[in-house]
Scaffold this motif. Structure first.
Motif, short mmCIF file in Angstrom:
data_model
loop_
_atom_site.label_atom_id
_atom_site.label_comp_id
_atom_site.label_asym_id
_atom_site.label_seq_id
_atom_site.Cartn_x
_atom_site.Cartn_y
_atom_site.Cartn_z
N GLY A 125 0.81 -1.21 0.00
CA GLY A 125 0.00 0.00 0.00
C GLY A 125 0.85 1.26 0.00
O GLY A 125 0.56 2.24 -0.70
N ILE A 126 1.94 1.24 0.77
CA ILE A 126 2.88 2.36 0.80
C ILE A 126 3.51 2.58 -0.57
O ILE A 126 3.57 3.71 -1.07
CB ILE A 126 3.98 2.12 1.86
CG1 ILE A 126 3.40 2.26 3.27
CG2 ILE A 126 5.15 3.07 1.68
CD1 ILE A 126 4.35 1.81 4.37
N ILE A 136 -5.36 2.58 -5.22
CA ILE A 136 -4.65 3.02 -4.02
C ILE A 136 -3.78 4.23 -4.36
O ILE A 136 -3.74 5.22 -3.62
CB ILE A 136 -3.77 1.89 -3.44
CG1 ILE A 136 -4.63 0.75 -2.89
CG2 ILE A 136 -2.85 2.43 -2.33
CD1 ILE A 136 -5.41 1.08 -1.65
N GLY A 137 -3.09 4.17 -5.50
CA GLY A 137 -2.25 5.26 -5.94
C GLY A 137 -3.02 6.49 -6.36
O GLY A 137 -2.43 7.57 -6.54
N GLY A 170 -2.16 4.95 2.19
CA GLY A 170 -2.11 3.82 1.26
C GLY A 170 -1.95 2.49 1.97
O GLY A 170 -2.67 1.53 1.66
N GLY A 171 -1.02 2.41 2.92
CA GLY A 171 -0.84 1.18 3.68
C GLY A 171 -2.08 0.81 4.47
O GLY A 171 -2.47 -0.36 4.52
N LEU A 216 -5.12 -0.42 2.06
CA LEU A 216 -4.95 -1.78 1.54
C LEU A 216 -5.09 -2.81 2.66
O LEU A 216 -5.65 -3.89 2.44
CB LEU A 216 -3.59 -1.92 0.85
CG LEU A 216 -3.39 -3.19 0.03
CD1 LEU A 216 -4.50 -3.38 -0.99
CD2 LEU A 216 -2.04 -3.18 -0.67
N LEU A 217 -4.60 -2.48 3.85
CA LEU A 217 -4.75 -3.40 4.98
C LEU A 217 -6.21 -3.56 5.36
O LEU A 217 -6.67 -4.68 5.64
CB LEU A 217 -3.95 -2.89 6.19
CG LEU A 217 -4.02 -3.76 7.44
CD1 LEU A 217 -3.50 -5.17 7.16
CD2 LEU A 217 -3.23 -3.13 8.59
N VAL A 218 -6.97 -2.47 5.37
CA VAL A 218 -8.41 -2.54 5.66
C VAL A 218 -9.11 -3.43 4.63
O VAL A 218 -9.92 -4.30 4.97
CB VAL A 218 -9.04 -1.14 5.68
CG1 VAL A 218 -10.56 -1.22 5.70
CG2 VAL A 218 -8.56 -0.36 6.90
#
Length: 336
Positions: A72-73, A267-268, A294-295, A298-300
Motif C-alpha cells: 500500500g505504501i 490506491i495510488g 495507502g498502507g 490496503l490493509l483494511v
C-alpha cells in the motif's frame, strides 16, 4: 518556507494515521479463520504464547500484514509521483496501465520461463519492473508532443487504452495456458495478496528502502514539476530528464508492490489525493501522509476481504475497486 501551522497539522495527522494503522494491525491479527485472541497478542510477541499462537502470529498473520502495508505504501508513493510529473490527479499506476504491464511481464515469465522456487520470489519484482517500465515508456511516448510537451489528460487516456490492450493480451495468454498455471494468474489479476511469507517481505523491502529516500530527495523537483513547463524550465530544471528518472522510480515502486499483491488499482489514486486535501500539494508534506493512508487502505481492504467469505475470502483488489472506481468518476467529473 513551510508555515509552522501547516507543519504542526502534518505532525498531528501523521500521529493520527499511525495510530489508525496500528489499531487496524491489531484488529487484523485477531480476526480470521486462524487468529490470536486480543488478550494474547502482546504475551505472544514477548515469547509467552503457545506453539499455536506463536505460529499463527509470526508465520501467518504478521507476514501478510507487513506485505500488505508495504504494498500500500509503494502504490501510494508511485501514484504521488505520477500525479506530480503529469500534473494530473487522475494518474494512478493501476488506471494508466503500469500495473497491467507488470502483470503481462509476470504472466509471460511464469508461463514460459521455468525457474527454481528459491529464486522465483526475488526475480519476480525485477520481471514486474521490466514490464512496468516498458509500458510506462510507451505511454509517455504516445502522450508526448514535440511542441506542446507532455499532455496530462492525453496520458491518462493513452494509459487507459494501454491498460485495456494489455488486459486483452493477458486474456489471450491465459486462454492458451495450462490450468494449474492459469489459477495463479487469475488470482494475481483479482488483486489477491498471495505473497504471505517472510521471504516476500525481504524480497520487496530493499526496493522501498532505496526508492522512498530517493523520492524524498527529489521532493523539490516534484514540487517544481507541478508547475507548467515554461515555469519549470525558467527555474532551471531539466524537466524531461527529471520526468524520466521519476517515471522509472514510480514504475519500480508499482512493480515491487503488484509482484506480490497482484493487480491492485486506485490506491495510488486515492491516497495522494486525500493527503493533498488535508495538507496541500507540497510533496514534503503530503508524501508521508499519503504512504500511511495507502498502507492503511490496503490493509483494511485485505482484512475485510479475508473475513467476509471464509476460508477463501474476497480479493483486496476487488474491494479497493468497489471504493476506488466511484472515487475516480467523482474526480473525473470534478475536473471536467
Amino acid at each position: 518556507m513551510i508555515h509552522p501551522s501547516i507543519v504542526r497539522k502534518q505532525r498531528k495527522l501523521l500521529i493520527l494515521f499511525l495510530i489508525l494503522l496500528i489499531f487496524t494491525i491489531v484488529l487484523s491479527i485477531g480476526l480470521g479463520y486462524s487468529s490470536v485472541s486480543y488478550n494474547r497478542i502482546f504475551p505472544t510477541i514477548l515469547g509467552q504464547g503457545t506453539f499455536k499462537e506463536t505460529f499463527v502470529l509470526f508465520e501467518i498473520r504478521l507476514p501478510r500484514i507487513i506485505i500488505t502495508v508495504l504494498a500500500g505504501i509503494a502504490l501510494a508513493l508511485s501514484g504521488s509521483i505520477l500525479q506530480s510529473i503529469t500534473r494530473n490527479d487522475l494518474a494512478d499506476p493501476g488506471i494508466i496501465g503500469i500495473n497491467a504491464g507488470s502483470g503481462v511481464g509476470i504472466a509471460i515469465f511464469f508461463l514460459y520461463f521455468p525457474v527454481e522456487a528459491g529464486t522465483f520470489i526475488y526475480i519476480l519484482p525485477i520481471v514486474a519492473f521490466a514490464g512496468a517500465i516498458l509500458t510506462a515508456f510507451l505511454i509517455y511516448a504516445f502522450s508526448y508532443r514535440k511542441k506542446a510537451g507532455l499532455q496530462p489528460v492525453r496520458l491518462v487516456l493513452v494509459g487507459i487504452g494501454f491498460s485495456m490492450a494489455l488486459s486483452g493480451l493477458m486474456t489471450l495468454l491465459i486462454a492458451s495456458s495450462e490450468r494449474e498455471k492459469v489459477d495463479f494468474i487469475a488470482k494475481w489479476l483479482a488483486g489477491s495478496v498471495w505473497g504471505t511469507d517472510w521471504v516476500f517481505v525481504w524480497a520487496v523491502l530493499p526496493w522501498l528502502l532505496i526508492l522512498i529516500p530517493y523520492t524524498y530527495y527529489k521532493a523539490n523537483h516534484l514540487n517544481v514539476l507541478q508547475f507548467n513547463d515554461p515555469v519549470s524550465i525558467g527555474i532551471g530544471l531539466s524537466i524531461e530528464k527529471e520526468r524520466l528518472k521519476l517515471l522509472i522510480t514510480s514504475a519500480a515502486l508499482a512493480a515491487s508492490a503488484v509482484s506480490i499483491t497482484g493487480g491492485i488499482a486506485f490506491i495510488g489514486l486515492m491516497a495522494p489525493h486525500l493527503a493533498k486535501t488535508l495538507v496541500g500539494p507540497r510533496n514534503q508534506l503530503f508524501l508521508p501522509i499519503a504512504m500511511l493512508i495507502g498502507g492503511w487502505l490496503l490493509l483494511v481492504a485485505d482484512t475485510i476481504g479475508r473475513n467476509v467469505a471464509e476460508p477463501e475470502g474476497v480479493s483486496a483488489g476487488i474491494l479497493v475497486s468497489v471504493i476506488g472506481a466511484p472515487y475516480f468518476l467523482y474526480l473525473l467529473i470534478k475536473k471536467a
